[in-house]
Motif scaffolding. Structure first.
Motif, PDB file in Angstrom:
ATOM      1  N   PRO A 218       2.783 -35.251 -26.127  1.00  0.00           N
ATOM      2  CA  PRO A 218       1.418 -34.542 -26.458  1.00  0.00           C
ATOM      3  C   PRO A 218       0.288 -34.681 -25.443  1.00  0.00           C
ATOM      4  CG  PRO A 218       2.046 -36.098 -28.257  1.00  0.00           C
ATOM      5  CD  PRO A 218       2.862 -36.123 -26.998  1.00  0.00           C
ATOM      6  N   GLN A 219      -0.405 -33.529 -25.014  1.00  0.00           N
ATOM      7  CA  GLN A 219      -1.579 -33.849 -24.112  1.00  0.00           C
ATOM      8  C   GLN A 219      -2.706 -33.422 -25.025  1.00  0.00           C
ATOM      9  OE1 GLN A 219      -0.722 -31.095 -21.111  1.00  0.00           O
ATOM     10  NE2 GLN A 219       0.664 -32.655 -19.976  1.00  0.00           N
ATOM     11  N   ARG A 220      -3.474 -34.372 -25.259  1.00  0.00           N
ATOM     12  CA  ARG A 220      -4.688 -34.207 -26.229  1.00  0.00           C
ATOM     13  C   ARG A 220      -6.068 -33.863 -25.262  1.00  0.00           C
ATOM     14  NH1 ARG A 220      -2.838 -39.381 -30.235  1.00  0.00           N
ATOM     15  NH2 ARG A 220      -0.892 -38.266 -30.491  1.00  0.00           N
ATOM     16  N   SER A 221      -5.786 -33.857 -23.946  1.00  0.00           N
ATOM     17  CA  SER A 221      -7.147 -33.559 -23.293  1.00  0.00           C
ATOM     18  C   SER A 221      -7.176 -32.167 -22.812  1.00  0.00           C
ATOM     19  CB  SER A 221      -7.687 -34.530 -22.668  1.00  0.00           C
ATOM     20  OG  SER A 221      -6.405 -34.789 -21.490  1.00  0.00           O
ATOM     21  N   MET A 222      -6.253 -31.288 -23.367  1.00  0.00           N
ATOM     22  CA  MET A 222      -6.126 -30.037 -22.477  1.00  0.00           C
ATOM     23  C   MET A 222      -7.273 -29.195 -22.897  1.00  0.00           C
ATOM     24  SD  MET A 222      -3.474 -30.050 -20.731  1.00  0.00           S
ATOM     25  CE  MET A 222      -3.317 -28.293 -20.121  1.00  0.00           C
ATOM     26  N   TYR A 223      -7.773 -28.242 -22.125  1.00  0.00           N
ATOM     27  CA  TYR A 223      -8.643 -27.360 -22.123  1.00  0.00           C
ATOM     28  C   TYR A 223      -8.079 -25.919 -22.722  1.00  0.00           C
ATOM     29  CZ  TYR A 223     -12.223 -23.678 -21.474  1.00  0.00           C
ATOM     30  OH  TYR A 223     -12.920 -22.684 -21.650  1.00  0.00           O
ATOM     31  N   SER A 224      -8.441 -25.322 -23.718  1.00  0.00           N
ATOM     32  CA  SER A 224      -8.028 -23.895 -23.633  1.00  0.00           C
ATOM     33  C   SER A 224      -9.101 -23.162 -24.459  1.00  0.00           C
ATOM     34  CB  SER A 224      -6.910 -23.921 -25.066  1.00  0.00           C
ATOM     35  OG  SER A 224      -6.591 -22.862 -25.399  1.00  0.00           O
ATOM     36  N   PRO A 225      -9.432 -22.072 -23.737  1.00  0.00           N
ATOM     37  CA  PRO A 225     -10.518 -21.286 -24.221  1.00  0.00           C
ATOM     38  C   PRO A 225     -10.405 -20.601 -25.680  1.00  0.00           C
ATOM     39  CG  PRO A 225      -9.652 -20.260 -22.511  1.00  0.00           C
ATOM     40  CD  PRO A 225      -8.766 -21.753 -22.667  1.00  0.00           C
ATOM     41  N   THR A 226      -9.046 -20.383 -25.912  1.00  0.00           N
ATOM     42  CA  THR A 226      -8.738 -19.767 -27.330  1.00  0.00           C
ATOM     43  C   THR A 226      -9.144 -20.918 -28.310  1.00  0.00           C
ATOM     44  OG1 THR A 226      -6.839 -18.981 -26.348  1.00  0.00           O
ATOM     45  CG2 THR A 226      -6.950 -19.171 -28.755  1.00  0.00           C
ATOM     46  N   ILE A 227      -8.983 -22.281 -28.290  1.00  0.00           N
ATOM     47  CA  ILE A 227      -9.253 -23.081 -29.231  1.00  0.00           C
ATOM     48  C   ILE A 227     -10.670 -23.632 -29.267  1.00  0.00           C
ATOM     49  CG2 ILE A 227      -8.448 -25.362 -28.042  1.00  0.00           C
ATOM     50  CD1 ILE A 227      -6.765 -25.935 -30.697  1.00  0.00           C
ATOM     51  N   THR A 228     -11.218 -23.456 -28.141  1.00  0.00           N
ATOM     52  CA  THR A 228     -12.632 -24.009 -28.112  1.00  0.00           C
ATOM     53  C   THR A 228     -13.522 -23.628 -29.313  1.00  0.00           C
ATOM     54  OG1 THR A 228     -12.245 -24.493 -25.793  1.00  0.00           O
ATOM     55  CG2 THR A 228     -14.625 -24.202 -26.366  1.00  0.00           C
ATOM     56  N   ALA A 229     -13.490 -22.074 -29.411  1.00  0.00           N
ATOM     57  CA  ALA A 229     -14.464 -21.761 -30.686  1.00  0.00           C
ATOM     58  C   ALA A 229     -14.150 -22.481 -31.931  1.00  0.00           C
ATOM     59  CB  ALA A 229     -14.362 -20.309 -30.634  1.00  0.00           C
ATOM     60  N   TYR A 230     -12.990 -22.682 -32.182  1.00  0.00           N
ATOM     61  CA  TYR A 230     -12.710 -23.497 -33.426  1.00  0.00           C
ATOM     62  C   TYR A 230     -13.019 -24.952 -33.499  1.00  0.00           C
ATOM     63  CZ  TYR A 230      -9.214 -19.619 -34.336  1.00  0.00           C
ATOM     64  OH  TYR A 230      -8.787 -18.561 -34.435  1.00  0.00           O
ATOM     65  N   VAL A 231     -12.935 -25.666 -32.406  1.00  0.00           N
ATOM     66  CA  VAL A 231     -13.378 -27.129 -32.052  1.00  0.00           C
ATOM     67  C   VAL A 231     -15.130 -26.828 -32.339  1.00  0.00           C
ATOM     68  CG1 VAL A 231     -13.797 -28.904 -30.494  1.00  0.00           C
ATOM     69  CG2 VAL A 231     -11.569 -27.876 -30.709  1.00  0.00           C
ATOM     70  N   GLU A 232     -15.707 -26.169 -31.738  1.00  0.00           N
ATOM     71  CA  GLU A 232     -17.293 -26.012 -31.822  1.00  0.00           C
ATOM     72  C   GLU A 232     -17.776 -25.823 -33.085  1.00  0.00           C
ATOM     73  OE1 GLU A 232     -18.083 -22.906 -29.236  1.00  0.00           O
ATOM     74  OE2 GLU A 232     -17.946 -24.133 -27.363  1.00  0.00           O
ATOM     75  N   GLN A 233     -16.772 -25.226 -33.987  1.00  0.00           N
ATOM     76  CA  GLN A 233     -17.135 -24.858 -35.442  1.00  0.00           C
ATOM     77  C   GLN A 233     -16.598 -25.717 -36.351  1.00  0.00           C
ATOM     78  OE1 GLN A 233     -19.451 -22.499 -36.205  1.00  0.00           O
ATOM     79  NE2 GLN A 233     -19.625 -22.049 -34.053  1.00  0.00           N
ATOM     80  N   GLU A 234     -16.119 -26.964 -35.711  1.00  0.00           N
ATOM     81  CA  GLU A 234     -15.330 -28.016 -36.478  1.00  0.00           C
ATOM     82  C   GLU A 234     -14.301 -27.398 -37.674  1.00  0.00           C
ATOM     83  OE1 GLU A 234     -18.082 -30.615 -38.317  1.00  0.00           O
ATOM     84  OE2 GLU A 234     -19.201 -30.757 -36.336  1.00  0.00           O
ATOM     85  N   ILE A 235     -13.781 -26.616 -37.110  1.00  0.00           N
ATOM     86  CA  ILE A 235     -12.532 -26.179 -37.646  1.00  0.00           C
ATOM     87  C   ILE A 235     -11.239 -26.729 -37.281  1.00  0.00           C
ATOM     88  CG2 ILE A 235     -11.088 -23.750 -38.430  1.00  0.00           C
ATOM     89  CD1 ILE A 235     -13.625 -22.144 -37.736  1.00  0.00           C
ATOM     90  N   PRO A 236     -10.324 -27.018 -37.987  1.00  0.00           N
ATOM     91  CA  PRO A 236      -8.953 -27.810 -37.579  1.00  0.00           C
ATOM     92  C   PRO A 236      -8.119 -26.889 -36.978  1.00  0.00           C
ATOM     93  CG  PRO A 236      -9.627 -28.479 -39.891  1.00  0.00           C
ATOM     94  CD  PRO A 236     -10.589 -27.298 -39.520  1.00  0.00           C
ATOM     95  N   ALA A 237      -7.679 -27.367 -35.780  1.00  0.00           N
ATOM     96  CA  ALA A 237      -6.807 -26.304 -35.257  1.00  0.00           C
ATOM     97  C   ALA A 237      -5.861 -26.846 -34.361  1.00  0.00           C
ATOM     98  CB  ALA A 237      -7.759 -25.444 -34.253  1.00  0.00           C
ATOM     99  N   VAL A 238      -4.725 -26.378 -34.025  1.00  0.00           N
ATOM    100  CA  VAL A 238      -3.711 -26.667 -33.107  1.00  0.00           C
ATOM    101  C   VAL A 238      -3.425 -25.755 -31.999  1.00  0.00           C
ATOM    102  CG1 VAL A 238      -1.317 -27.453 -32.942  1.00  0.00           C
ATOM    103  CG2 VAL A 238      -2.431 -28.030 -35.074  1.00  0.00           C
ATOM    104  N   CYS A 239      -3.300 -26.286 -30.760  1.00  0.00           N
ATOM    105  CA  CYS A 239      -3.023 -25.336 -29.718  1.00  0.00           C
ATOM    106  C   CYS A 239      -1.586 -25.872 -29.051  1.00  0.00           C
ATOM    107  CB  CYS A 239      -3.868 -25.481 -28.601  1.00  0.00           C
ATOM    108  SG  CYS A 239      -3.774 -24.440 -27.234  1.00  0.00           S
ATOM    109  N   LEU A 240      -0.588 -24.977 -29.172  1.00  0.00           N
ATOM    110  CA  LEU A 240       0.723 -25.296 -28.514  1.00  0.00           C
ATOM    111  C   LEU A 240       0.912 -24.647 -27.197  1.00  0.00           C
ATOM    112  CD1 LEU A 240       3.009 -24.863 -31.767  1.00  0.00           C
ATOM    113  CD2 LEU A 240       2.168 -26.957 -30.641  1.00  0.00           C
ATOM    114  N   GLY A 241       1.090 -25.116 -26.328  1.00  0.00           N
ATOM    115  CA  GLY A 241       1.332 -24.490 -24.842  1.00  0.00           C
ATOM    116  C   GLY A 241       2.794 -24.339 -24.840  1.00  0.00           C
ATOM    117  N   LEU A 242       3.445 -23.343 -24.252  1.00  0.00           N
ATOM    118  CA  LEU A 242       4.655 -23.184 -24.058  1.00  0.00           C
ATOM    119  C   LEU A 242       5.348 -23.234 -22.701  1.00  0.00           C
ATOM    120  CD1 LEU A 242       4.679 -19.508 -25.800  1.00  0.00           C
ATOM    121  CD2 LEU A 242       5.273 -21.758 -26.616  1.00  0.00           C
TER     122      LEU A 242
END
Length: 70
Positions: A8-32
């Motif tokens: 797992p890479q816990r420090s990856m940046y994804s513009p898709t998941i950033t909005a969830y993180v900013e709103q403190e919504i739990p989210a998972v981003c899977l890279g293919l």
């Protein structure tokens, strides 16, 4: 992920998941696959890891469907 030898890479940046993180919504981003230099002229995506990424996605969906996240 262990069965697929994926670390797992816990420090990856994804513009898709950033909005969830900013709103403190739990989210998972899977890279293919792997890529680098995002938004630069020499941006690239590796093709070879895609099969492992798709296997990871199927494994996560199967785990969720099997009640792993209940």
């Amino acid at each position: 992920m262990t069965a697929l030898d994926i670390q797992p890479q816990r420090s990856m940046y994804s513009p898709t998941i950033t909005a969830y993180v900013e709103q403190e919504i739990p989210a998972v981003c899977l890279g293919l696959t792997h890529g680098d230099n995002i938004n630069y002229p020499d941006e690239f995506v590796d093709i070879d890891p895609i099969l492992t990424g798709v296997a990871q996605l199927i494994g996560v969906l199967t785990a969720i469907d099997g009640g792993c996240c209940d």
